[in-house]
Scaffold this active site. Sequence first.
Site, mmCIF file in Angstrom:
data_model
loop_
_atom_site.group_PDB
_atom_site.id
_atom_site.type_symbol
_atom_site.label_atom_id
_atom_site.label_comp_id
_atom_site.label_asym_id
_atom_site.label_seq_id
_atom_site.Cartn_x
_atom_site.Cartn_y
_atom_site.Cartn_z
ATOM 1 N N ASP A 161 -9.285 -4.551 -5.897
ATOM 2 C CA ASP A 161 -8.851 -3.622 -4.845
ATOM 3 C C ASP A 161 -9.697 -2.356 -4.932
ATOM 4 O O ASP A 161 -9.502 -1.524 -5.810
ATOM 5 C CB ASP A 161 -7.360 -3.305 -5.023
ATOM 6 C CG ASP A 161 -6.764 -2.590 -3.822
ATOM 7 O OD1 ASP A 161 -7.508 -1.896 -3.111
ATOM 8 O OD2 ASP A 161 -5.540 -2.718 -3.609
ATOM 9 N N SER A 171 0.847 -1.189 0.000
ATOM 10 C CA SER A 171 0.000 0.000 0.000
ATOM 11 C C SER A 171 0.889 1.248 0.000
ATOM 12 O O SER A 171 1.655 1.458 -0.943
ATOM 13 C CB SER A 171 -0.953 -0.033 1.202
ATOM 14 O OG SER A 171 -1.964 0.928 1.075
ATOM 15 N N HIS A 215 -7.622 -5.295 -1.440
ATOM 16 C CA HIS A 215 -6.363 -4.677 -1.010
ATOM 17 C C HIS A 215 -5.533 -5.606 -0.127
ATOM 18 O O HIS A 215 -4.314 -5.486 -0.071
ATOM 19 C CB HIS A 215 -6.674 -3.375 -0.257
ATOM 20 C CG HIS A 215 -5.500 -2.467 -0.102
ATOM 21 N ND1 HIS A 215 -4.734 -2.028 -1.162
ATOM 22 C CD2 HIS A 215 -4.957 -1.886 0.996
ATOM 23 C CE1 HIS A 215 -3.779 -1.225 -0.726
ATOM 24 N NE2 HIS A 215 -3.879 -1.135 0.582
#
Length: 723
Positions: A668, A593, A700
Site C-alpha cells: 500500500d 481507508s 490500497h
Amino acid sequence: MLLKNFTALFLFVTSFSVTAQQNITLEEIWSGSFRTSGMDELQAMKNTNQYTVLNSNRQTKSTQIDLYDFKTLEKVSNLIDTKNHSELQSIDSYTFDKTESKILIATNTNQIFRHSFTADYFVYDIPTKNLTKFTDKQIQEPTFSADGSKIAYAFENDLYVYDVVSKTHLQITTDGKKNAIINGITDWVYEEEFAFVKAYDWNMSGDKIAFIRFDETEVPEFSMDMYNEGLYPSQYVFKYPKAGEKNANVSLHVYDLKSNVSKKINLGDYNDFYIPRIKWTNEANILSVQVMNRHQNNLDLHFVDANSGNTEIVLNETDKAYIDITDNLTFLEDNSFIWTSEKDGFNHIYHYDKSGKLKKQITSGKWEVTNYYGFDEKNKTIYYQSVENGSINRDVYSVKINGKSKTRLSSKTGTNNAIFSPNFQYFINTYSSAINAPLYTLNESKSGNTIKEIVSNNEAEEKLARYNVAPKEFFTLTTEKGHELNAWMIKPKNFDASKKYPVFMYQYSGPGSQSVANQWNSYNDYWYYMLAQKDYIIVCVDGRGTGYKGAAFKKCTYKELGKFEVEDQIDAAKVIGNYAYVDQSRIGIFGWSYGGFMSSNCIFQGADVFKTAIAVAPVTSWRYYDSIYTERYMQTPQENASGYDNNSPINHVEKLKGNYLLIHGTADDNVHVQNTMKMVEALIQANKQFDWAIYPDKNHGIYGGKTRLQLYTKMTNFILEKL
C-alpha cells in the site's frame, strides 16, 4: 437447503407472486455478474457535432474507436480497428490532436500509482490510415501541440518533444533522476492529493511548454518490501512526505521551442508552497498559475507573461480552514474566465474579467455546484451539475452568464451527468438512482428533452429483481445533539418489525466525501444486499465533515479529524439502536481507508455501542499520512499535536471491548502498512485480542486474482461469527 425450503414455504403460504428468488453470492459479485453496460471512453469531438466510443469485438478479439453523430446517434465511421494493425494488440485510451485528424493511442499500459502509468504509444493518422509507433520506450503523458506537428512526453523524469514531420526527438530537460528530480510529471503526493499527473502544458501557438519541476532531494524516503516470486524480497523505495516533513521544492519553467531556451519563472516571495495547477490562457504568451501556501488556505491565481517572465496576481482567495483545488478554471474567448468558489459558504460559479475583476456571481443559493460542463459562447449559456434538488441527488442545469434563465435540464430524480456536443446543441445524459440502473440518453440542451435512448440496463434491474433483496431507503437521521445527517438503510426483504435485527454500518466519512448518494449499486452494495439476505440491517450515515451540504458542514472538522465524525457515527448508532426492530447489543461498523480510521475509532471510543468492527487499510495515526492531505485539514503535527493524537485510534486501543478485524496490503503506497503494524503493536501491549489479515504485495485497493473474493469471504465470516 433448509433455508431455501423455508423461504419457498413462506412465499407459498403468504401468496407472494415472486417465486424462486435467489440469494446473492460473493462469487457472483466478484466475477462481475452484476456489471452494467456503458459507453467506454466516450469523448465529444471539438470540431464536429460528433462523439467517439471505444468498442470491442469478442469474436475478432479486436478493439475499435468508432465515430457517431450526436443528432442521429448513428455510427458515422470506424476510425481504427486493431484487427487491421497487427502491431496494435489493444487500445487502452486515446486522445485527438486539435484538428482531430490524428489520434494518440495508448496500449500495454503499466500502472505506477493511482493515476500514473507508462504505456506504449502510437500515432494514427486518420486520413492516411497510417499507424506509427514513435518511440520504443514506455512513456508518460504524451500530448499534441496545437497544430499536431509535435508531441511532448515524459520519460524517466525528463521531458521530450517528438517532431511528427521530421521524426526526431528533442530532450528539453536533462536533470531528471529517480527519487531526486522530476520534470513535467507530478511527485507521489501531488498525484494522490491534487489528482493530476501531467505537470506541463502546451501554449495555444505550440511554441512554448510550461512545466513544473520537482526537486525531491530532501524529501524522506519510504520503502516497501515486495515479496514477488523470488527467494529474496526486493524493496520499492520512493519519496513520500509525511505530515510535517519536507516537501519537494517546486519551481515553474517555460521552454521556448523557437530558441530552445528554458526560463525559470519567479513567482514571488513564497516559502514552502504548492503549484497545484498550471494552464495556458487563450493568449499564447499568458500562462495561468495557481499557487497555494502549505496550509492551503491562501490561493493566488497568477498570470505569467512567458516572454518577459513578469507575473501578476489577478485573483486571491483565502479561507479560515482550507481551499479545495478544482479543474473548473475556464478561459472564454475574451480571456475572461469562469471560476468556482466556496467563498459565500457554498460552491458556486463566478465570472471574472481578464484582469481578475469580478463581473458576476452566476449561481447562488444554499446548495452546491458539483460539476462545471462548459460555456456556449453563441448563446451565452453555462452548463453545470448541482445538488439543488437535494444533496444526495445530481441534476444538470443551464444558466445564462448574467445569472438569469436558470433551467433544470434533467428530469429524473437521482444522479445525472452530462457530456455536451461541441456546439452545445445536445448532451448525452447518464442517469441512475438506487432503483434505476444506468441509462444513457440523447437530450436536447435548450429544454433538456430526451430525444432518444442510447444504452439502457433494464437487464441489470430485472436480474436484481430476481434476488431476495429490498431497495435502499433514504432518510434523515437526527442525532440526540440535533445534527441532521443523510442516511440510507437496507432491510431484509422479509422484514418483520416485531423482530430484533443486528445492524451493520458502513461509512467512509472523509472530508467532502459522500457515501449516501442516490445512484446505482456499487460492488459493495451487492455485498450489503447479501448480508441483508442473512437477516442483517445495513445502514450508512454521512456525518459532519462530508460534502455537498455547504462549507460550514464540511469544514467543521478542521484541525480535529475524527472528533465530530466519530461522535456522529456513535450517536447515529445510538439512535438506530433505539429502533424497536434493532438489537442494540449487535451493532457493527465497517470502513476502508478513512473509513477504516473511523471504524477503528468507533469500536474503541464507542466500545459500549459497537460490538464488532472491520477496518481495511486504515490510517491509525495522522502522523503516518502524507503532508498535502493531512495538513489541509489538520495543519502540521508540530502546530497541532493534540489534534493529531487525541483523535487517532492508535491512542485509544485500551478501550477495546468488542471484536476487531484489521486488514492491510503490504504494498500500500498510499496508507502504508506501517499504520497497521503500529496498531498491532499497540493492541498487543494493551493485551487486547483481535483478528487481522495481511495481503502480500497488494496495494490500497487489495485486489488481483481471487484476492477480493477471499477478502470478502473473510469479512463475511467474521460478521456472521462476531455480530
